[in-house]
Design a protein around this motif. Structure first.
Motif, PDB file in Angstrom:
ATOM      1  N   PHE B 113       0.810  -1.224   0.000  1.00 29.00           N
ATOM      2  CA  PHE B 113       0.000   0.000   0.000  1.00 29.00           C
ATOM      3  C   PHE B 113       0.841   1.271   0.000  1.00 29.00           C
ATOM      4  CE2 PHE B 113      -2.405  -3.079   2.710  1.00 29.00           C
ATOM      5  CZ  PHE B 113      -3.228  -3.519   1.699  1.00 29.00           C
ATOM      6  N   LYS B 114       2.056   1.174  -0.583  1.00 30.77           N
ATOM      7  CA  LYS B 114       2.958   2.323  -0.519  1.00 30.77           C
ATOM      8  C   LYS B 114       2.343   3.558  -1.191  1.00 30.77           C
ATOM      9  CE  LYS B 114       7.579   3.274  -2.124  1.00 30.77           C
ATOM     10  NZ  LYS B 114       8.878   2.684  -2.402  1.00 30.77           N
ATOM     11  N   GLY B 115       1.839   3.350  -2.425  1.00 25.02           N
ATOM     12  CA  GLY B 115       1.258   4.492  -3.140  1.00 25.02           C
ATOM     13  C   GLY B 115       0.078   5.075  -2.386  1.00 25.02           C
ATOM     14  N   GLY B 116      -0.757   4.186  -1.834  1.00 21.69           N
ATOM     15  CA  GLY B 116      -1.937   4.636  -1.105  1.00 21.69           C
ATOM     16  C   GLY B 116      -1.558   5.446   0.117  1.00 21.69           C
ATOM     17  N   ILE B 117      -0.574   4.950   0.872  1.00 26.78           N
ATOM     18  CA  ILE B 117      -0.149   5.663   2.078  1.00 26.78           C
ATOM     19  C   ILE B 117       0.405   7.029   1.712  1.00 26.78           C
ATOM     20  CG2 ILE B 117       1.475   5.640   4.009  1.00 26.78           C
ATOM     21  CD1 ILE B 117       1.287   2.632   4.042  1.00 26.78           C
ATOM     22  N   PHE B 118       1.152   7.049   0.609  1.00 33.98           N
ATOM     23  CA  PHE B 118       1.774   8.300   0.177  1.00 33.98           C
ATOM     24  C   PHE B 118       0.722   9.358  -0.155  1.00 33.98           C
ATOM     25  CE2 PHE B 118       3.998  11.021  -2.901  1.00 33.98           C
ATOM     26  CZ  PHE B 118       5.118  11.316  -2.161  1.00 33.98           C
ATOM     27  N   VAL B 119      -0.245   8.985  -0.988  1.00 29.44           N
ATOM     28  CA  VAL B 119      -1.283   9.941  -1.352  1.00 29.44           C
ATOM     29  C   VAL B 119      -2.106  10.327  -0.126  1.00 29.44           C
ATOM     30  CG1 VAL B 119      -3.331  10.332  -2.773  1.00 29.44           C
ATOM     31  CG2 VAL B 119      -1.381   9.140  -3.734  1.00 29.44           C
ATOM     32  N   GLY B 120      -2.375   9.335   0.740  1.00 31.25           N
ATOM     33  CA  GLY B 120      -3.121   9.610   1.956  1.00 31.25           C
ATOM     34  C   GLY B 120      -2.436  10.669   2.800  1.00 31.25           C
ATOM     35  N   LEU B 121      -1.109  10.543   2.894  1.00 31.14           N
ATOM     36  CA  LEU B 121      -0.318  11.502   3.656  1.00 31.14           C
ATOM     37  C   LEU B 121      -0.459  12.903   3.076  1.00 31.14           C
ATOM     38  CD1 LEU B 121       1.435  10.752   6.047  1.00 31.14           C
ATOM     39  CD2 LEU B 121       3.421  10.794   4.564  1.00 31.14           C
ATOM     40  N   MET B 122      -0.393  12.967   1.729  1.00 27.38           N
ATOM     41  CA  MET B 122      -0.493  14.276   1.081  1.00 27.38           C
ATOM     42  C   MET B 122      -1.868  14.899   1.301  1.00 27.38           C
ATOM     43  SD  MET B 122       2.336  15.034  -0.118  1.00 27.38           S
ATOM     44  CE  MET B 122       1.912  16.457  -1.093  1.00 27.38           C
ATOM     45  N   LEU B 123      -2.894  14.048   1.349  1.00 30.13           N
ATOM     46  CA  LEU B 123      -4.249  14.581   1.484  1.00 30.13           C
ATOM     47  C   LEU B 123      -4.432  15.311   2.811  1.00 30.13           C
ATOM     48  CD1 LEU B 123      -6.514  11.883  -0.127  1.00 30.13           C
ATOM     49  CD2 LEU B 123      -5.652  14.002  -1.071  1.00 30.13           C
ATOM     50  N   PHE B 124      -3.675  14.882   3.830  1.00 25.97           N
ATOM     51  CA  PHE B 124      -3.799  15.579   5.102  1.00 25.97           C
ATOM     52  C   PHE B 124      -3.316  17.016   4.993  1.00 25.97           C
ATOM     53  CE2 PHE B 124      -4.014  11.318   7.013  1.00 25.97           C
ATOM     54  CZ  PHE B 124      -5.192  11.518   7.699  1.00 25.97           C
ATOM     55  N   ARG B 125      -2.395  17.230   4.045  1.00 22.43           N
ATOM     56  CA  ARG B 125      -1.917  18.592   3.845  1.00 22.43           C
ATOM     57  C   ARG B 125      -2.983  19.447   3.172  1.00 22.43           C
ATOM     58  NH1 ARG B 125      -0.859  22.915   3.274  1.00 22.43           N
ATOM     59  NH2 ARG B 125       1.087  24.026   2.963  1.00 22.43           N
ATOM     60  N   ALA B 126      -3.888  18.777   2.448  1.00 26.32           N
ATOM     61  CA  ALA B 126      -4.883  19.518   1.681  1.00 26.32           C
ATOM     62  C   ALA B 126      -6.054  19.982   2.541  1.00 26.32           C
ATOM     63  CB  ALA B 126      -5.392  18.672   0.524  1.00 26.32           C
ATOM     64  N   VAL B 127      -6.136  19.486   3.782  1.00 25.47           N
ATOM     65  CA  VAL B 127      -7.232  19.925   4.652  1.00 25.47           C
ATOM     66  C   VAL B 127      -7.078  21.417   4.920  1.00 25.47           C
ATOM     67  CG1 VAL B 127      -8.247  19.703   6.931  1.00 25.47           C
ATOM     68  CG2 VAL B 127      -7.445  17.684   5.738  1.00 25.47           C
ATOM     69  N   PRO B 128      -8.091  22.221   4.577  1.00 33.13           N
ATOM     70  CA  PRO B 128      -7.949  23.666   4.756  1.00 33.13           C
ATOM     71  C   PRO B 128      -7.758  24.039   6.220  1.00 33.13           C
ATOM     72  CG  PRO B 128      -9.884  23.142   3.440  1.00 33.13           C
ATOM     73  CD  PRO B 128      -9.384  21.859   4.003  1.00 33.13           C
ATOM     74  N   GLY B 129      -6.863  24.997   6.444  1.00 31.75           N
ATOM     75  CA  GLY B 129      -6.571  25.433   7.804  1.00 31.75           C
ATOM     76  C   GLY B 129      -7.803  25.875   8.573  1.00 31.75           C
ATOM     77  N   VAL B 130      -8.709  26.569   7.899  1.00 29.62           N
ATOM     78  CA  VAL B 130      -9.913  27.057   8.594  1.00 29.62           C
ATOM     79  C   VAL B 130     -10.756  25.893   9.080  1.00 29.62           C
ATOM     80  CG1 VAL B 130     -11.436  29.009   8.431  1.00 29.62           C
ATOM     81  CG2 VAL B 130     -10.072  28.378   6.453  1.00 29.62           C
ATOM     82  N   ALA B 131     -10.913  24.884   8.207  1.00 29.79           N
ATOM     83  CA  ALA B 131     -11.746  23.742   8.573  1.00 29.79           C
ATOM     84  C   ALA B 131     -11.125  23.006   9.750  1.00 29.79           C
ATOM     85  CB  ALA B 131     -11.905  22.800   7.390  1.00 29.79           C
ATOM     86  N   LEU B 132      -9.791  22.984   9.799  1.00 28.75           N
ATOM     87  CA  LEU B 132      -9.102  22.277  10.870  1.00 28.75           C
ATOM     88  C   LEU B 132      -9.106  23.097  12.159  1.00 28.75           C
ATOM     89  CD1 LEU B 132      -7.590  19.669  11.270  1.00 28.75           C
ATOM     90  CD2 LEU B 132      -5.495  20.847  10.674  1.00 28.75           C
ATOM     91  N   SER B 133      -9.158  24.414  12.006  1.00 31.30           N
ATOM     92  CA  SER B 133      -9.017  25.247  13.196  1.00 31.30           C
ATOM     93  C   SER B 133     -10.217  25.100  14.137  1.00 31.30           C
ATOM     94  CB  SER B 133      -8.834  26.706  12.802  1.00 31.30           C
ATOM     95  OG  SER B 133     -10.064  27.295  12.455  1.00 31.30           O
ATOM     96  N   LEU B 134     -11.403  24.809  13.596  1.00 26.73           N
ATOM     97  CA  LEU B 134     -12.579  24.653  14.470  1.00 26.73           C
ATOM     98  C   LEU B 134     -12.386  23.505  15.463  1.00 26.73           C
ATOM     99  CD1 LEU B 134     -15.244  25.029  11.645  1.00 26.73           C
ATOM    100  CD2 LEU B 134     -14.962  26.669  13.469  1.00 26.73           C
ATOM    101  N   PRO B 135     -12.190  22.258  14.968  1.00 28.66           N
ATOM    102  CA  PRO B 135     -12.012  21.181  15.936  1.00 28.66           C
ATOM    103  C   PRO B 135     -10.718  21.306  16.746  1.00 28.66           C
ATOM    104  CG  PRO B 135     -11.660  20.381  13.714  1.00 28.66           C
ATOM    105  CD  PRO B 135     -12.229  21.754  13.602  1.00 28.66           C
ATOM    106  N   LEU B 136      -9.638  21.802  16.142  1.00 27.11           N
ATOM    107  CA  LEU B 136      -8.383  21.926  16.885  1.00 27.11           C
ATOM    108  C   LEU B 136      -8.563  22.859  18.075  1.00 27.11           C
ATOM    109  CD1 LEU B 136      -5.276  22.191  14.553  1.00 27.11           C
ATOM    110  CD2 LEU B 136      -5.668  20.620  16.431  1.00 27.11           C
ATOM    111  N   PHE B 137      -9.309  23.910  17.840  1.00 24.50           N
ATOM    112  CA  PHE B 137      -9.570  24.885  18.898  1.00 24.50           C
ATOM    113  C   PHE B 137     -10.206  24.194  20.108  1.00 24.50           C
ATOM    114  CE2 PHE B 137     -12.639  27.903  20.744  1.00 24.50           C
ATOM    115  CZ  PHE B 137     -11.763  28.884  21.163  1.00 24.50           C
ATOM    116  N   ILE B 138     -11.217  23.348  19.836  1.00 27.56           N
ATOM    117  CA  ILE B 138     -11.912  22.670  20.930  1.00 27.56           C
ATOM    118  C   ILE B 138     -11.010  21.640  21.595  1.00 27.56           C
ATOM    119  CG2 ILE B 138     -13.924  21.273  21.503  1.00 27.56           C
ATOM    120  CD1 ILE B 138     -15.195  22.470  18.927  1.00 27.56           C
ATOM    121  N   VAL B 139     -10.318  20.841  20.760  1.00 26.06           N
ATOM    122  CA  VAL B 139      -9.463  19.789  21.321  1.00 26.06           C
ATOM    123  C   VAL B 139      -8.326  20.396  22.138  1.00 26.06           C
ATOM    124  CG1 VAL B 139      -7.850  17.949  20.732  1.00 26.06           C
ATOM    125  CG2 VAL B 139      -9.999  18.137  19.511  1.00 26.06           C
TER     126      VAL B 139
END
Lengths: 297, 287
Positions: B113-139
């Motif tokens: 699953f090397k290719g899958g893991i690689f793309v999966g890793l990159m997708l985490f970078r694509a999560v918009p900061g604003v969308a992440l800031s809501l839950p991060l703020f609470i956590v």
């Protein structure tokens, strides 16, 4: 005896742990809370399950769809303009015979600017009262009244697109320029001998060679398209009257100003899916383009 | 004869258009930045003047106010600068170490699953900061690391790791595997072989990954604006907002802080700019 973990796993483990802690867990939490009527001001609401209520609500909300459509339109326009301008700039710089290094350094200039700084900078420049643009236009006598750059809906959208293009065109220009440098000379000379017009040479030799570089630039850009949030938030805050509202500003307003976290997180998921689709699309294009010029592996 | 002349004329026109086009482009790129620098040296009266004053006068008032007047409603610039520096440098170093080991794993080992893991890793970078800031703020508020350097560093490390993995993977892949095998035959351990043979070869990739990580953390706003509250942890992009009041903006002061913010990034980029382009293209094309 304990079995040892494979080396690759040990090497990747720190990356997995950090990403799980900072991205994955909050995302799971927000996925859960998007099924609750969670309000920051009333913590107990976190434990009430309302199913897909939030999603139904945003899917029937005209404001949300307007913002969604505007975001997609914005990204399409911005990415295409950036690509065309970047290609043009790269071709022009490539033909320069001296001072090329200096030009390339200048090209990198906008990449160092923080998006929020770009926002402030253009808010200043497009300011209807003291901004550079209006001052120049009025001093030259082109208009006698101040143009409401950030107050009128259409002009505001134009200003935002301008700021975004200013900030990100250089990514395309620099990568395409690097592609032009790496290009072999022989096919170009052969084309000239065979009597190709400049356009034919460009269309059938230069452009296909540049495609992987274009897709790298697209992939890098698609990773942080949401940086536009900073610019919009500063320049207009989504106003006037929601005319420049993008998905991201709508989300942050719903979350932080109205404190409706559950609803905002549901919107967040829509925007995450949008970003991920963009990224996957360009990743696939990138590997297809790589395979085409035989750099795979 | 005649054909020669029209041909020459056309060439001249084209050359002139080329020069003109380049000039316009460079002007559009440079003027907004220069305008900010220029205005940081102009008195507020002149910035606000109507009709506009075109011959600028020179004053250091904004810088004096910024560095000196922390007491009287001024902005604690030194704190912001220090916070930005601490957060960006620390997170860059950690992200590079983690990302490099990840990139090495992708370049050198074969696994499922090397290719899958690689793309999966990159997708985490694509999560918009604003969308992440809501839950991060609470956590983060629950865990109690909101408004701390540690929290922000942690976030930036996670943001920068995927991209670092991508770039360094491309670079390590270019290095032939025989290199470290030869070193191991000569008696190096794998660890030594990495640091003494492979790392020096991939250095320019690592440098470009580092500058990107640094710029990302130095310039980030969406997350920092929610995760920091006090002068003890606010970074400079968030500090810029201090110059805005309800209806007015202190343009001069803001320009001065903007200059202070852009300088380190500018200097750093010039030092490693050669690596920057090489890193992006090779990491991407061959990766």
């Amino acid at each position: 005896m304990r079995r040892r973990l494979p080396e690759w796993f040990v090497l990747l483990l720190p990356a997995f742990i950090v990403i799980a802690a900072v991205v994955l867990i909050p995302l799971i939490f927000s996925l859960y809370s998007s099924f609750t009527p969670y309000k920051l001001t009333r913590p107990s609401t976190l434990w009430r399950w309302v199913g897909t209520y939030n999603y139904q609500k945003i899917l029937t909300d005209a404001n949300f769809w307007a913002a969604f459509g505007r975001t997609v339109l914005f990204l399409t326009i911005v990415l295409n303009v950036e690509l065309l301008l970047g290609l043009g700039i790269a071709l022009m710089v490539n033909r320069v015979t001296w001072g090329q290094r200096t030009l390339r350094t200048i090209l990198m200039f906008p990449m160092m600017f923080s998006p929020i700084l770009v926002g402030f900078q253009f808010k200043f420049i497009f300011n209807d009262n003291v901004g550079l643009v209006n001052n120049v236009l009025q001093s030259l006598g082109i208009t006698d009244m101040a143009l409401p750059w950030l107050v009128d809906g259409r002009l505001a959208m134009f200003s935002i697109v301008f700021a975004e293009v200013w900030m990100s065109t250089s990514v395309f220009a620099i990568l395409i320029l690097a592609g032009l440098f790496a290009m072999p000379r022989d096919p170009l000379e052969a084309a000239e001998v065979d009597g190709c017009t400049p356009w034919q040479t460009f269309r059938h030799i230069t452009l296909p060679f540049l495609m992987p570089f274009i897709y790298i630039a697209m992939t890098i850009r698609s990773l942080d398209v949401a940086r536009a949030y900073d610019i919009v938030q500063i320049m207009t805050g989504g106003g006037p009257a929601r005319r420049t509202e993008l998905l991201w500003t709508l989300m942050s307003r719903t979350g932080y100003v109205d404190a409706r976290m559950g609803l905002a997180n549901a919107m967040g998921y829509v925007s995450i899916i949008l970003s991920i689709l963009f990224t996957i699309y360009f990743f696939r294009k990138l590997s297809a383009a790589r395979a085409e010029i035989g750099l795979e592996g | 004869m005649d054909r020669n002349r029209t041909h020459r004329n056309r060439r001249r026109v084209l050359a002139w258009m080329h020069f003109f086009g380049l000039f316009i482009v460079m002007a559009i790129i440079c003027i907004p930045g220069l305008w900010i620098v220029l205005n940081s040296f102009r008195p507020t009266v002149e910035i606000m003047a109507k009709p506009p004053v075109w011959v600028p006068s020179f004053t250091l008032d904004h810088y004096r106010a910024m560095f000196g007047g922390a007491g009287e409603g001024g902005v604690p610039v030194f704190h912001y600068f220090r916070n930005s520096l601490v957060v960006s440098v620390t997170s860059t170093v950690i992200a590079i170490l983690i990302g490099m080991s990840g990139g090495y794993a992708f370049a050198r080992y074969k696994f499922r699953f090397k290719g899958g893991i690689f793309v999966g890793l990159m997708l985490f970078r694509a999560v918009p900061g604003v969308a992440l800031s809501l839950p991060l703020f609470i956590v983060f508020a629950r865990v109690g690391i909101i408004d701390t350097h540690f929290g922000l560093i942690l976030v930036y490390v996670a943001m920068n790791v995927p991209f670092t993995v991508w770039l360094t993977d491309g670079f390590f892949r270019q290095i032939p595997g025989e290199l470290h095998e030869a070193a191991e035959i000569d008696g190096c351990t794998r660890w030594q072989a990495f640091w003494k043979v492979e790392f020096p070869v991939a250095r320019s990739g690592v440098a470009s990954a580092a500058i990107f990580a640094f710029l990302t953390s130095w310039n980030e706003f969406a997350l920092a604006s929610q995760l920091t509250r006090s002068t003890g942890s606010k970074t400079m992009p968030v500090g810029l907002l201090d110059f805005t009041a309800e209806f007015t903006i202190n343009w001069g002061g803001m320009c001065a802080l903007a200059v202070l913010m852009i300088l380190p990034a500018l200097i750093l980029t010039f030092i490693v700019q050669k690596h920057l382009i090489a890193g992006l293209t090779f990491g991407g094309v061959k990766g």
